[in-house]
Design an enzyme around this catalytic site. Structure first.
Site, mmCIF file in Angstrom:
data_model
loop_
_atom_site.group_PDB
_atom_site.id
_atom_site.type_symbol
_atom_site.label_atom_id
_atom_site.label_comp_id
_atom_site.label_asym_id
_atom_site.label_seq_id
_atom_site.Cartn_x
_atom_site.Cartn_y
_atom_site.Cartn_z
ATOM 1 N N GLU A 264 32.859 21.456 -9.704
ATOM 2 C CA GLU A 264 33.223 22.718 -9.054
ATOM 3 C C GLU A 264 33.802 22.332 -7.711
ATOM 4 O O GLU A 264 33.120 21.706 -6.904
ATOM 5 C CB GLU A 264 31.996 23.606 -8.873
ATOM 6 C CG GLU A 264 31.336 23.995 -10.178
ATOM 7 C CD GLU A 264 32.270 24.678 -11.136
ATOM 8 O OE1 GLU A 264 33.100 25.490 -10.694
ATOM 9 O OE2 GLU A 264 32.198 24.394 -12.335
ATOM 10 N N CYS A 301 32.636 27.877 -0.594
ATOM 11 C CA CYS A 301 33.697 27.639 -1.583
ATOM 12 C C CYS A 301 34.427 28.934 -1.913
ATOM 13 O O CYS A 301 35.534 28.897 -2.442
ATOM 14 C CB CYS A 301 33.117 27.014 -2.835
ATOM 15 S SG CYS A 301 31.606 27.817 -3.357
HETATM 16 P P1 NAP Z 1 32.856 15.829 -1.006
HETATM 17 O O1 NAP Z 1 33.336 15.098 0.185
HETATM 18 O O2 NAP Z 1 33.747 15.872 -2.182
HETATM 19 O O3 NAP Z 1 31.451 15.142 -1.383
HETATM 20 C C1 NAP Z 1 30.600 15.581 -2.441
HETATM 21 C C2 NAP Z 1 29.791 14.389 -2.964
HETATM 22 O O4 NAP Z 1 30.625 13.572 -3.791
HETATM 23 C C3 NAP Z 1 29.256 13.462 -1.892
HETATM 24 O O5 NAP Z 1 27.983 12.987 -2.295
HETATM 25 C C4 NAP Z 1 30.266 12.329 -1.867
HETATM 26 O O6 NAP Z 1 29.695 11.103 -1.470
HETATM 27 C C5 NAP Z 1 30.656 12.235 -3.320
HETATM 28 N N1 NAP Z 1 32.016 11.710 -3.484
HETATM 29 C C6 NAP Z 1 33.142 12.232 -2.931
HETATM 30 N N2 NAP Z 1 34.215 11.516 -3.324
HETATM 31 C C7 NAP Z 1 33.754 10.523 -4.127
HETATM 32 C C8 NAP Z 1 34.376 9.462 -4.840
HETATM 33 N N3 NAP Z 1 35.699 9.253 -4.795
HETATM 34 N N4 NAP Z 1 33.597 8.644 -5.567
HETATM 35 C C9 NAP Z 1 32.254 8.822 -5.613
HETATM 36 N N5 NAP Z 1 31.610 9.796 -4.948
HETATM 37 C C10 NAP Z 1 32.339 10.654 -4.227
HETATM 38 O O7 NAP Z 1 32.551 17.354 -0.650
HETATM 39 P P2 NAP Z 1 31.631 17.974 0.493
HETATM 40 O O8 NAP Z 1 32.182 17.733 1.811
HETATM 41 O O9 NAP Z 1 30.258 17.533 0.245
HETATM 42 O O10 NAP Z 1 31.739 19.547 0.192
HETATM 43 C C11 NAP Z 1 32.762 20.379 0.781
HETATM 44 C C12 NAP Z 1 33.747 20.804 -0.285
HETATM 45 O O11 NAP Z 1 33.052 21.327 -1.402
HETATM 46 C C13 NAP Z 1 34.707 21.917 0.121
HETATM 47 O O12 NAP Z 1 36.006 21.582 -0.307
HETATM 48 C C14 NAP Z 1 34.206 23.149 -0.654
HETATM 49 O O13 NAP Z 1 35.172 24.099 -0.948
HETATM 50 C C15 NAP Z 1 33.655 22.515 -1.878
HETATM 51 N N6 NAP Z 1 32.616 23.322 -2.510
HETATM 52 C C16 NAP Z 1 32.845 23.849 -3.742
HETATM 53 C C17 NAP Z 1 31.886 24.633 -4.352
HETATM 54 C C18 NAP Z 1 32.127 25.215 -5.715
HETATM 55 O O14 NAP Z 1 31.214 25.703 -6.320
HETATM 56 N N7 NAP Z 1 33.295 25.151 -6.246
HETATM 57 C C19 NAP Z 1 30.666 24.868 -3.709
HETATM 58 C C20 NAP Z 1 30.453 24.300 -2.458
HETATM 59 C C21 NAP Z 1 31.444 23.514 -1.885
HETATM 60 P P3 NAP Z 1 29.999 10.505 -0.019
HETATM 61 O O15 NAP Z 1 29.831 11.640 0.956
HETATM 62 O O16 NAP Z 1 28.973 9.442 0.115
HETATM 63 O O17 NAP Z 1 31.396 10.019 -0.062
#
Ligand code: NAP
Length: 527
Positions: A264, A301
């Site tokens: 998501e 989100c």
């Molecule tokens: P994120 O930077 O994508 O990180 C999410 C998790 O995934 C973290 O544990 C991160 O680990 C890991 N991760 C990210 N890229 C990776 C990769 N290439 N390989 C392996 N692991 C990876 O997102 P966030 O900052 O936590 O959340 C903010 C975003 O989430 C916003 O864009 C928001 O819109 C979205 N969001 C969406 C929803 C929905 O339901 N659609 C809900 C809430 C938030 P590391 O931090 O250790 O890199």
């Protein structure tokens, strides 16, 4: 209270040498606790424990699993204020939000427990044999949903409870019968460890197998990458950015055995503002939307990142009022210096695009890590021609698109990327004049809202939280509500199988008293 270690099943382990700390954005200082990243050996041990646990956990009845989920909820509540304080210190979010999100998390766990106790969710489908059918006899076939196996969950930074350690993905996977390994979010590792301890206590108290749950720390992407590549992992749940979700999706697709990734991701949640509604209640809508754009520092989100309307006096006035209202709101703290850094950079990048005008930009001095809200405007044609403008600016930011006419508005909506939500602001009859715009919006989103705001996602069976790519990687499923359990199961059929060897859901006597489809009819009757 916390150790900084990993839960490898029921055991705390911290054999690694890579460490990191979380950050208190309100105080603008690092928190004291050091967290130890999981080693390759610890990752492997967690996955092998989960693989063994799956065979036992999968055999537990619905009511036994329900007891486990209820116990997790109780254990989280028992952590009381210490958990709330940890959440606030790692996120900068206020106590009220922490308690609300905890309530939602507890509610989700209990809703899945109710679902399991009722039992009909397995979609039991029975087609009885017709031995005398010609030219060939028909066999007895019985189908139900069965769990996939160990699931890895990646939580998001912006929901330390509800989309994290024991959030919706974990609750739904455990309910489905899948052991869960959480890749803890580095920004709230302490909150993650405390919630993980609640899950482990609950597992021990309710007799669940060691390995049904693990929680692994990581300060970078390596642990997550290894987990996705592990051949015993059978599915991934992810909430976060498009970049992260897509990277994991591609990684899973390249495995010798590709596995599903339910990611998501980001969304700009278009809101279409029709002229009569703006004319009648422009001021009220300006206040409502100023609040929706800035609530939680825009870190949702479902934040309304895109407002679309048709050029005219009422739309011009609305933009003016929105600009006035939004700067009256006091800025709030974002989750982490990295998040505010990305917000400032993305905002600057958006504003620098040709043809954009700044309608509102909060100018007063703010504390470190506080986000200044902004609203920009752009002509429909410019928006259509520049796909950079379609990207999410995660934070209290919204872009207003001024369209020449309904035809241009429809074309813009039809060409948007997939979104979680779409909203129509209309007076009751006005919407009927724009059927093509409504149809175009419906085609791009997972949930359509009439006269409301997209922020606020109710947890209930009819909720759809997921939409066409890139809102999510599989628009056929939801990440919120009890139907999210369907992501972690596969249909499985028994042919001519002896009654006493069938799962109870499929036996002739229907001992669980669930609703089943028997020869095409929904019934609770025994055969
Ligand atoms: P994120 O930077 O994508 O990180 C999410 C998790 O995934 C973290 O544990 C991160 O680990 C890991 N991760 C990210 N890229 C990776 C990769 N290439 N390989 C392996 N692991 C990876 O997102 P966030 O900052 O936590 O959340 C903010 C975003 O989430 C916003 O864009 C928001 O819109 C979205 N969001 C969406 C929803 C929905 O339901 N659609 C809900 C809430 C938030 P590391 O931090 O250790 O890199």
């Amino acid at each position: 209270m916390i150790t900084g270690k990993n839960y490898i099943g029921n055991r705390l382990a911290g054999g690694g040498s890579k460490t990191y700390k979380t950050f208190n954005p309100l105080l603008n200082i690092e928190n004291g606790q050091q967290f130890i990243e999981a080693t390759t050996e610890e990752i492997n041990e967690a996955v092998f424990l989960a693989t063994d646990a799956y065979l036992i956990y999968n055999q537990k009845s619905g009511s036994e699993k329900a007891q486990f989920l209820r116990a997790i909820a109780d254990e989280i509540l028992d952590l009381d204020d210490s958990l709330i304080q940890m959440y606030c210190s790692e996120s900068g979010l206020p106590e009220g939000r922490a308690k609300g999100e905890r309530g939602r998390t507890i509610g989700q766990l209990r809703a899945f427990a109710d679902l399991l106790e009722e039992g009909s969710w397995v979609n039991a489908t029975i087609d009885t044999a017709q031995p005398d059918r010609t030219p060939l006899p028909k066999p007895d076939l019985r189908k139900m949903l069965v769990p996939l196996g160990p699931v890895v969950v990646f939580g998001a930074s912006n929901f330390p409870f509800a989309f994290s350690t024991a959030g919706g993905d974990t609750a739904s996977a455990l309910a489905a019968g899948c052991p869960v390994i959480v890749k803890s979010h580095p920004m709230h590792a302490g909150t993650g460890e405390m919630v993980a301890s609640a899950v482990i206590n609950a597992a021990e108290k309710t007799g669940m197998p060691n390995g049904v749950f693990s929680n692994l720390n990581s300060g970078g992407i390596e642990v997550g990458v290894q987990l996705v590549q592990h051949n015993q992992v059978k599915a991934i749940g992810f909430t976060g950015s498009i970049k992260g979700g897509r990277a994991l999706y591609d990684l899973a697709a390249k495995r010798a055995e590709p596995i599903p990734v339910f990611a998501e991701m980001g969304s700009i949640n278009p809101v279409i503002m029709l002229p009569k509604a703006l004319n009648d209640r422009g001021q009220e809508l300006a206040i409502t939307y100023a609040n929706s754009i800035t609530v939680g520092s825009g870190q949702f989100c479902t934040n309304p990142g895109l407002l679309l309307g048709i050029k005219g006096e009422s739309f011009d006035k609305f933009i003016e009022m929105l600009a006035e209202e939004i700067v009256k709101i006091e800025p709030s703290c974002m989750l982490h210096p990295n998040i505010i850094g990305a917000y400032e950079k993305n905002k600057k990048n958006a504003v620098a695009q040709n043809g954009l005008e700044v309608a509102a930009d909060y100018q007063k001095q703010v504390s470190p890590n506080y986000a200044r809200q902004a609203v920009v405007t752009v002509e429909g044609k410019t928006f259509q021609e520049n796909s950079q403008l379609h990207q999410e600016v995660f934070g209290p930011f919204s872009m207003v698109v001024q369209c020449e006419n309904a035809k241009e508005l429809e074309a813009i909506v039809a060409n948007l990327e997939g979104q979680l939500t779409g909203t129509i602001i209309s007076d009751n009859n006005e919407i009927k004049e724009y059927p093509l715009i409504v149809a175009a919006l419906q085609n791009r989103v997972g949930r359509i809202i009439f006269n409301g705001v997209p922020t606020g996602v109710e947890v209930c069976p009819a909720m759809q939280h997921g939409g066409p790519y890139p809102a999510s990687t599989d628009s056929r499923f939801t990440a919120v509500g009890t139907q999210s359990i369907k992501r972690w199961v596969r249909p499985f059929s028994y042919q001519n199988w002896p009654d006493e060897l069938l799962p109870r859901e499929l036996r002739n006597a229907n001992p669980l008293d669930i609703i089943r489809s028997v020869d095409g009819k929904q019934t609770k009757k025994a055969l």
